[in-house]
Design a protein around this motif. Structure first.
Motif, mmCIF file in Angstrom:
data_model
loop_
_atom_site.group_PDB
_atom_site.id
_atom_site.type_symbol
_atom_site.label_atom_id
_atom_site.label_comp_id
_atom_site.label_asym_id
_atom_site.label_seq_id
_atom_site.Cartn_x
_atom_site.Cartn_y
_atom_site.Cartn_z
ATOM 1 N N ASN A 1 0.813 -1.218 0.000
ATOM 2 C CA ASN A 1 0.000 0.000 0.000
ATOM 3 C C ASN A 1 0.849 1.271 0.000
ATOM 4 O O ASN A 1 0.387 2.335 0.377
ATOM 5 C CB ASN A 1 -0.973 0.006 1.186
ATOM 6 N N SER A 2 2.099 1.168 -0.434
ATOM 7 C CA SER A 2 2.957 2.341 -0.517
ATOM 8 C C SER A 2 2.758 3.013 -1.874
ATOM 9 O O SER A 2 2.110 2.461 -2.766
ATOM 10 C CB SER A 2 4.422 1.955 -0.336
ATOM 11 N N GLN A 3 3.309 4.208 -2.018
ATOM 12 C CA GLN A 3 3.217 4.932 -3.273
ATOM 13 C C GLN A 3 4.618 5.225 -3.791
ATOM 14 O O GLN A 3 5.548 5.408 -3.016
ATOM 15 C CB GLN A 3 2.492 6.264 -3.090
ATOM 16 N N SER A 4 4.722 5.278 -5.117
ATOM 17 C CA SER A 4 5.986 5.688 -5.716
ATOM 18 C C SER A 4 5.692 6.653 -6.855
ATOM 19 O O SER A 4 4.702 6.518 -7.564
ATOM 20 C CB SER A 4 6.777 4.485 -6.229
ATOM 21 N N LEU A 5 6.563 7.641 -6.983
ATOM 22 C CA LEU A 5 6.496 8.598 -8.076
ATOM 23 C C LEU A 5 7.689 8.286 -8.973
ATOM 24 O O LEU A 5 8.836 8.482 -8.591
ATOM 25 C CB LEU A 5 6.577 10.033 -7.566
ATOM 26 N N THR A 6 7.381 7.774 -10.162
ATOM 27 C CA THR A 6 8.430 7.406 -11.111
ATOM 28 C C THR A 6 8.487 8.470 -12.184
ATOM 29 O O THR A 6 7.465 8.893 -12.712
ATOM 30 C CB THR A 6 8.130 6.036 -11.743
ATOM 31 N N ARG A 7 9.696 8.904 -12.511
ATOM 32 C CA ARG A 7 9.871 9.916 -13.558
ATOM 33 C C ARG A 7 10.911 9.441 -14.548
ATOM 34 O O ARG A 7 11.856 8.754 -14.202
ATOM 35 C CB ARG A 7 10.237 11.266 -12.975
ATOM 36 N N GLN A 8 10.668 9.801 -15.804
ATOM 37 C CA GLN A 8 11.611 9.448 -16.858
ATOM 38 C C GLN A 8 11.553 10.505 -17.943
ATOM 39 O O GLN A 8 10.479 10.970 -18.313
ATOM 40 C CB GLN A 8 11.289 8.077 -17.442
ATOM 41 N N LYS A 9 12.738 10.882 -18.451
ATOM 42 C CA LYS A 9 12.830 11.851 -19.541
ATOM 43 C C LYS A 9 13.029 11.114 -20.858
ATOM 44 O O LYS A 9 13.770 10.130 -20.919
ATOM 45 C CB LYS A 9 13.997 12.818 -19.314
ATOM 46 N N PHE A 10 12.352 11.615 -21.875
ATOM 47 C CA PHE A 10 12.442 11.055 -23.218
ATOM 48 C C PHE A 10 12.914 12.162 -24.154
ATOM 49 O O PHE A 10 12.217 13.166 -24.319
ATOM 50 C CB PHE A 10 11.080 10.533 -23.671
ATOM 51 N N HIS A 11 14.086 11.980 -24.750
ATOM 52 C CA HIS A 11 14.628 12.938 -25.710
ATOM 53 C C HIS A 11 14.230 12.452 -27.101
ATOM 54 O O HIS A 11 14.771 11.458 -27.600
ATOM 55 C CB HIS A 11 16.154 13.036 -25.580
ATOM 56 N N LEU A 12 13.232 13.117 -27.696
ATOM 57 C CA LEU A 12 12.687 12.686 -28.975
ATOM 58 C C LEU A 12 13.124 13.613 -30.093
ATOM 59 O O LEU A 12 13.069 14.831 -29.955
ATOM 60 C CB LEU A 12 11.157 12.659 -28.928
ATOM 61 N N THR A 13 13.545 13.020 -31.201
ATOM 62 C CA THR A 13 13.885 13.774 -32.400
ATOM 63 C C THR A 13 13.018 13.225 -33.527
ATOM 64 O O THR A 13 13.103 12.032 -33.861
ATOM 65 C CB THR A 13 15.368 13.609 -32.764
ATOM 66 N N PHE A 14 12.165 14.072 -34.066
ATOM 67 C CA PHE A 14 11.307 13.677 -35.183
ATOM 68 C C PHE A 14 11.923 14.168 -36.476
ATOM 69 O O PHE A 14 12.380 15.305 -36.561
ATOM 70 C CB PHE A 14 9.902 14.271 -35.023
ATOM 71 N N ILE A 15 11.954 13.299 -37.472
ATOM 72 C CA ILE A 15 12.447 13.699 -38.784
ATOM 73 C C ILE A 15 11.355 13.412 -39.813
ATOM 74 O O ILE A 15 10.511 12.535 -39.622
ATOM 75 C CB ILE A 15 13.768 12.988 -39.156
ATOM 76 N N GLU A 16 11.369 14.177 -40.893
ATOM 77 C CA GLU A 16 10.360 14.036 -41.942
ATOM 78 C C GLU A 16 10.570 12.741 -42.720
ATOM 79 O O GLU A 16 11.688 12.324 -42.960
ATOM 80 C CB GLU A 16 10.419 15.215 -42.908
ATOM 81 N N SER A 17 9.473 12.169 -43.150
ATOM 82 C CA SER A 17 9.514 10.968 -43.959
ATOM 83 C C SER A 17 9.697 11.326 -45.427
ATOM 84 O O SER A 17 9.168 12.321 -45.902
ATOM 85 C CB SER A 17 8.209 10.190 -43.778
ATOM 86 N N GLU A 18 10.468 10.515 -46.130
ATOM 87 C CA GLU A 18 10.627 10.719 -47.562
ATOM 88 C C GLU A 18 9.759 9.746 -48.346
ATOM 89 O O GLU A 18 9.856 9.653 -49.559
ATOM 90 C CB GLU A 18 12.091 10.558 -47.940
ATOM 91 N N VAL A 19 8.903 9.018 -47.662
ATOM 92 C CA VAL A 19 8.001 8.066 -48.294
ATOM 93 C C VAL A 19 6.767 8.806 -48.790
ATOM 94 O O VAL A 19 6.261 9.715 -48.136
ATOM 95 C CB VAL A 19 7.596 6.964 -47.287
ATOM 96 N N VAL A 20 6.244 8.414 -49.929
ATOM 97 C CA VAL A 20 5.056 9.034 -50.497
ATOM 98 C C VAL A 20 3.840 8.247 -50.040
ATOM 99 O O VAL A 20 3.762 7.031 -50.216
ATOM 100 C CB VAL A 20 5.136 9.056 -52.036
ATOM 101 N N PHE A 21 2.882 8.962 -49.412
ATOM 102 C CA PHE A 21 1.652 8.345 -48.953
ATOM 103 C C PHE A 21 0.493 8.793 -49.833
ATOM 104 O O PHE A 21 0.305 9.989 -50.034
ATOM 105 C CB PHE A 21 1.351 8.758 -47.500
#
Length: 147
Positions: free
Chosen positions: A118-138
């Protein structure tokens, strides 16, 4: 002497009610992802099956914090909350067709009540995201190709 026992009883009462919160910091995670409308990039903090998710927050790349569990109080177009029912829910976000401008550091904070003690925990995590454009034709609905 009585003060020692009273202090011990008060501390035991707090611990037994789960009023102490343990903070856990997970290692940072970095990833580069090609954005497209078919596949989403997800970030999450998993929890044990029997534990209860009590709150979940995200600190966006611009530094603003939003709550998205138990209530969703933010609306970002390419970002959506991954929802499920108890006990399958977890602290999770997805990015679908996010523009390059959404690249940056996102931090998830997950408050969980553990079934074992019945204890509590606060979990934290950082996510370094880099988005790049797709060269695929949809193909689009009107037949024109979109890059």
């Amino acid at each position: 002497m009585a003060a020692k026992y009273l202090t011990l009883v008060v501390v035991a009462a707090y611990v037994s009610q789960g009023l102490c919160v343990t903070e856990i910091t997970l290692p940072d995670e970095s990833s580069t992802f090609i954005t497209n409308p078919m596949i989403a990039k997800t970030i999450s903090i998993p929890k044990f099956f029997f534990d209860t998710l009590e709150a979940c927050y995200v600190i966006m790349a611009n530094g603003i914090m939003h709550e998205f569990f138990p209530t969703i109080n933010f609306e970002e177009d390419p970002i959506f909350v991954l929802k499920s029912v108890e006990p399958f829910n977890s602290c999770a976000l997805a990015f679908l067709n996010a523009p390059v401008s959404f690249s940056g550091t996102y931090e998830l904070l997950s408050l969980v009540r553990h079934s074992a003690d019945n204890s509590q925990s606060l979990t934290r995590q950082k996510f370094h995201l880099t988005f790049i454009e797709s060269e695929v034709v949809f193909p689009t609905k009107d037949g024109a190709d979109k890059v």
